[in-house]
Design an enzyme around this catalytic site. Sequence first.
Site, PDB file in Angstrom:
ATOM      1  N   ASP A 186      -1.694  -0.773  -5.883  1.00 49.34           N
ATOM      2  CA  ASP A 186      -2.514   0.105  -5.054  1.00 49.34           C
ATOM      3  C   ASP A 186      -2.938   1.298  -5.915  1.00 49.34           C
ATOM      4  OD1 ASP A 186      -3.763   1.522  -3.059  1.00 49.34           O
ATOM      5  OD2 ASP A 186      -1.930   2.077  -2.012  1.00 49.34           O
ATOM      6  N   LYS A 212       0.834  -1.199   0.000  1.00 49.85           N
ATOM      7  CA  LYS A 212       0.000   0.000   0.000  1.00 49.85           C
ATOM      8  C   LYS A 212       0.869   1.249   0.000  1.00 49.85           C
ATOM      9  CE  LYS A 212      -3.880  -2.225   0.371  1.00 49.85           C
ATOM     10  NZ  LYS A 212      -4.746  -2.320  -0.776  1.00 49.85           N
ATOM     11  N   CYS A 213       0.333   2.308  -0.605  1.00 49.86           N
ATOM     12  CA  CYS A 213       1.030   3.586  -0.578  1.00 49.86           C
ATOM     13  C   CYS A 213       1.095   4.065   0.860  1.00 49.86           C
ATOM     14  CB  CYS A 213       0.304   4.607  -1.454  1.00 49.86           C
ATOM     15  SG  CYS A 213       0.799   4.458  -3.175  1.00 49.86           S
ATOM     16  N   PRO A 214       2.188   4.646   1.246  1.00 50.13           N
ATOM     17  CA  PRO A 214       3.258   5.238   0.446  1.00 50.13           C
ATOM     18  C   PRO A 214       4.460   4.324   0.195  1.00 50.13           C
ATOM     19  CG  PRO A 214       3.554   5.927   2.681  1.00 50.13           C
ATOM     20  CD  PRO A 214       2.331   5.025   2.665  1.00 50.13           C
ATOM     21  N   ASP A 269       0.067   9.108  -6.862  1.00 48.33           N
ATOM     22  CA  ASP A 269       1.238   9.390  -6.031  1.00 48.33           C
ATOM     23  C   ASP A 269       2.554   9.363  -6.808  1.00 48.33           C
ATOM     24  OD1 ASP A 269      -0.456   9.645  -3.909  1.00 48.33           O
ATOM     25  OD2 ASP A 269       0.134   7.788  -2.902  1.00 48.33           O
TER      26      ASP A 269
END
Length: 106
Positions: free
Chosen positions: A69, A42-44, A75
């Site tokens: 993601d 998952k981000c970040p 992002d």
Amino acid sequence: MRFRGRSKGGTSTGDAAPPAEPSATGPAGPPPVLVIDALGRKCPIPIIMLAERIREVPVGQIVAVLADDAAARTDVPAWCRMKSQDFVWEETLQQGGWGFHIRRTY
């Protein structure tokens, strides 16, 4: 700003990512010299992995980040703009997710 959109010399269809090209060089040029596999993270985390490893790539060369993601679709290009790196193109992966190709500028 160095943001160049989703592809070089290709046609863009709004916000949709272009399909993955079967050619060895892809739609934007040579293959990446480094592939960062952030699938399932998952981000970040994909951005952190990119920031930590982009210095391994010679200036002017391509690094690819594989991520699934959905937040990575906004992002990664935003990080490239913020860090003055070239976001070259995005591809949709057959197994799901996306490949983001970034050219190191410094």
